[in-house]
Write a protein that holds these residues in place. Structure first.
Motif, PDB file in Angstrom:
ATOM      1  N   MET A 429      36.687  39.850  36.747  1.00  0.00           N
ATOM      2  CA  MET A 429      35.162  40.333  36.679  1.00  0.00           C
ATOM      3  C   MET A 429      34.688  38.669  36.412  1.00  0.00           C
ATOM      4  O   MET A 429      33.444  39.271  36.717  1.00  0.00           O
ATOM      5  CB  MET A 429      34.760  41.827  35.799  1.00  0.00           C
ATOM      6  CG  MET A 429      35.742  42.996  36.673  1.00  0.00           C
ATOM      7  SD  MET A 429      35.095  44.164  36.189  1.00  0.00           S
ATOM      8  CE  MET A 429      33.704  44.533  36.985  1.00  0.00           C
ATOM      9  N   LEU A 430      35.038  38.069  36.072  1.00  0.00           N
ATOM     10  CA  LEU A 430      34.374  37.165  35.142  1.00  0.00           C
ATOM     11  C   LEU A 430      34.673  36.054  36.573  1.00  0.00           C
ATOM     12  O   LEU A 430      33.087  34.865  36.426  1.00  0.00           O
ATOM     13  CB  LEU A 430      35.294  36.086  33.822  1.00  0.00           C
ATOM     14  CG  LEU A 430      34.955  37.036  33.024  1.00  0.00           C
ATOM     15  CD1 LEU A 430      36.180  36.062  31.741  1.00  0.00           C
ATOM     16  CD2 LEU A 430      33.199  37.184  32.368  1.00  0.00           C
ATOM     17  N   THR A 431      34.790  36.046  37.435  1.00  0.00           N
ATOM     18  CA  THR A 431      35.097  35.621  38.386  1.00  0.00           C
ATOM     19  C   THR A 431      33.520  36.067  39.261  1.00  0.00           C
ATOM     20  O   THR A 431      33.175  36.710  39.675  1.00  0.00           O
ATOM     21  CB  THR A 431      35.814  35.509  39.040  1.00  0.00           C
ATOM     22  OG1 THR A 431      36.081  34.773  40.999  1.00  0.00           O
ATOM     23  CG2 THR A 431      36.197  36.569  40.098  1.00  0.00           C
ATOM     24  N   PRO A 432      32.884  34.697  39.965  1.00  0.00           N
ATOM     25  CA  PRO A 432      32.241  34.996  40.960  1.00  0.00           C
ATOM     26  C   PRO A 432      32.528  35.933  42.262  1.00  0.00           C
ATOM     27  O   PRO A 432      33.280  35.481  42.617  1.00  0.00           O
ATOM     28  CB  PRO A 432      31.278  33.984  40.924  1.00  0.00           C
ATOM     29  CG  PRO A 432      31.927  32.774  40.635  1.00  0.00           C
ATOM     30  CD  PRO A 432      33.076  33.444  40.090  1.00  0.00           C
ATOM     31  N   PHE A 433      31.547  37.309  42.629  1.00  0.00           N
ATOM     32  CA  PHE A 433      31.741  38.054  43.716  1.00  0.00           C
ATOM     33  C   PHE A 433      30.653  37.549  44.851  1.00  0.00           C
ATOM     34  O   PHE A 433      29.305  38.310  44.709  1.00  0.00           O
ATOM     35  CB  PHE A 433      31.731  39.626  43.647  1.00  0.00           C
ATOM     36  CG  PHE A 433      33.113  39.587  43.020  1.00  0.00           C
ATOM     37  CD1 PHE A 433      34.702  39.976  43.232  1.00  0.00           C
ATOM     38  CD2 PHE A 433      33.087  39.318  40.990  1.00  0.00           C
ATOM     39  CE1 PHE A 433      35.910  40.235  42.639  1.00  0.00           C
ATOM     40  CE2 PHE A 433      35.011  39.822  40.533  1.00  0.00           C
ATOM     41  CZ  PHE A 433      35.750  39.974  41.353  1.00  0.00           C
TER      42      PHE A 433
END
Ligand SMILES: Cc1cc2nc3c(=O)[nH]c(=O)nc-3n(C[C@H](O)[C@H](O)[C@H](O)COP(=O)(O)OP(=O)(O)OC[C@H]3O[C@@H](n4cnc5c(N)ncnc54)[C@H](O)[C@@H]3O)c2cc1C
Ligand SMILES: NC(=O)c1ccc[n+]([C@@H]2O[C@H](COP(=O)([O-])OP(=O)(O)OC[C@H]3O[C@@H](n4cnc5c(N)ncnc54)[C@H](O)[C@@H]3O)[C@@H](O)[C@H]2O)c1
Length: 465
Positions: A429-433
């Motif tokens: 969830m640390l990746t940008p979506f």
């Protein structure tokens, strides 16, 4: 006539050609032996021509949405089936030609003929004896066809014949709804063929998660008739058509049958009996999947013939491992990749990491998301599908996923990398979506897992500085 070789490779498919490239880095004393047509199953009759068919069918099916976009006149669009088949063959020829470029470069190390062991480490090809220190068996697989179905001649076909059809039949029974049956069945239905899909199991495309499987069944049912949990028998009608009768008492008359019952390894007539192997449990039980070695013999087995992971990137990996080890004095074990399968249906079906069935009895949490109400799929008018992801309840590590969603191939690759890196749901969830994307649906499913693991007030998905 005879010759010696450090390594002999049997089969010039993807596995054999990849093995050849590995071996050539260590020794030039290598031969590649191939029986039958060159060009690889993938390019000739597999991945590539089937993807061309799917692409055409998908494009044609989009016309049904044009009206709502304000694009008018879609009722006038028609399909020229002969031209579709010619287009598939044209692209198929282009893919095969690319393979042939690399085969041609092999020159005299390439022998056309059927190889057979006459003694351990001695092969016979076209009457010539080849004394080989090591052998890579990469002979591929062929479609399963019940023996009595051959009596129907050209009316019962497999993917070996399908792409040669000059025209499409008006009706077809697709027997077996694995990846082949599902991809081709849906595509033919979209091109106006009356399709009946028959599958002996109640799962399609190898799905093991009942929720995703049900979505797939619903999706397919909107486009063609499905008979699940039953197997078929064939007989001829007076008018020359084929009558398909199922064990649960249903029947239908069709012009053609596509046998999509799976594939079996090409090991018969290889002379493997000279090794005195017990093949009763299958050759694959004797192969080390990390070295591709067969028992402790100087034999390495790669690709579909190994029946371990019969999909292209895995077949290429197996060829590389087999070639690497066959060319060297010591055998090295290689870690295999995260399991990952895509069926190019629409929406795509993806199974990545551990399957739902494999996780039975383990303490997992499930995050899920429907794509029926989702921003991006609404924009695309592709409001279909469902995603389920599985994580370990204790560590939060992502373990697997099954899904049928639009553009799922990208979500699948992303999850495969996350699993390769043993990431937790929190890590991912640390990746940008980006907004608005299909990937936001994945973010929602991940959030659902975090909420179950940490409670609703689970804080920000950002790292504190
Ligand atoms: C319709 C279809 C669609 C597919 N779609 C996909 C897809 O989208 N994505 C994906 O990842 N995978 C897909 N696959 C699977 C993929 O195509 C196969 O896993 C792969 O091509 C197998 O490669 P291989 O090298 O093992 O075998 P092959 O390419 O079949 O090569 C084996 C070679 O060995 C030769 N041979 C056999 N016996 C002998 C002998 N005794 N002596 C000498 N030579 C011999 C054969 O003639 C052949 O040339 C699909 C398969 C099919 C059938
Ligand atoms: N997108 C892809 O990666 C892709 C596409 C096509 C094929 N492939 C590969 O090609 C190989 C062959 O594909 P496939 O779909 O033929 O094999 P499969 O084994 O995946 O599916 C065959 C299906 O036929 C069913 N079946 C068998 N006998 C039956 C009977 N008598 N009546 C009704 N159903 C029956 C089985 O239950 C099974 O679901 C697989 O290894 C597959 O991975 C991959």
């Amino acid at each position: 006539m005879s010759r010696n070789a450090d390594v002999a490779i049997i089969g010039a498919g993807t596995a054999g050609l990849t093995a050849f490239r590995q071996v050539r880095q260590i020794t030039t004393n290598v031969v590649l032996i191939n029986d039958g047509p060159y060009g690889t199953t993938c390019a000739r009759v597999g991945c590539m021509p089937s993807k061309v068919l799917i692409e055409v069918a998908k494009k044609f099916a989009r016309r049904k949405h044009f009206e709502q976009f304000g694009i008018q006149g879609s009722d006038y669009l028609t399909i020229n089936r002969q031209q579709v088949m010619q287009h598939i063959r044209n692209l198929r020829d282009w893919f095969v030609a690319r393979v042939m470029d690399s085969v041609d470069k092999i020159g005299e190390k390439n022998i056309s003929g059927r190889a057979r062991f006459i003694e351990p480490q001695v092969l016979e090809v076209n009457g010539e004896k080849i004394y080989a220190q090591k052998v890579v068996i990469a002979t591929g697989s062929r479609p399963v066809v019940p023996p009595d179905w051959y009596s129907f001649g050209e009316q019962v076909i497999t993917t070996d014949q399908f792409f040669e059809l000059a025209d499409l039949p008006d009706s077809i029974a697709i027997i077996g709804l694995g990846a082949i049956g599902s991809e081709i069945g849906q595509s033919l239905a979209r091109l106006g063929v009356k399709v009946i899909g028959i599958e002996q199991q109640t799962q399609v495309c190898g799905l093991t998660d009942p929720a995703v499987n049900q979505i797939a069944i619903n999706e397919f049912s909107q486009e063609f008739e499905l008979w699940l949990g039953t197997s078929a028998q064939l007989s001829k009608t007076d008018s020359g058509q084929i009558k398909v009768t199922t064990t649960d008492g249903r029947s239908i008359t069709v012009d053609k049958v596509l046998a999509a019952l799976g594939r079996r390894p090409n090991i018969d007539n290889l002379g493997l009996e000279v090794f005195g192997l017990d093949l009763s449990q299958g050759l694959n039980q004797l192969i080390n999947p990390n070295t591709m070695q067969l028992g402790d013999l100087p034999l390495f087995v790669a690709g579909d013939v190994a029946s371990l992971r019969p999909i292209l990137h895995e077949v290429a990996d197996e060829g590389a491992i087999a070639g690497y080890n066959a060319a060297r004095a010591t055998v090295t074990a290689f870690k295999r990749r995260v399991p990952f399968r895509i069926a190019f249906t629409d929406p795509q079906i993806i199974i990545v990491g551990a399957t739902f069935a494999e996780l039975a009895g383990q303490n997992i949490v499930i995050g899920e998301r429907s794509f029926v109400v989702q921003g991006r799929t609404k924009v695309m008018a592709r409001t279909h599908g469902h995603l389920r992801i599985y994580a370990d309840r204790h560590s939060g590590q992502l373990l697997g996923s099954e899904m049928m969603i639009p553009d799922g191939e990208y979500v699948g690759h992303f999850l495969a990398l996350a699993m390769e890196k043993a990431m937790t749901v929190r890590d991912i969830m640390l990746t940008p979506f980006y907004h608005p994307t299909v990937m936001e649906g994945l973010e929602n499913a991940l959030s659902a897992i975090v909420a179950q693991l940490e409670g609703e007030a689970s804080g920000l998905s950002l790292r504190k500085m």
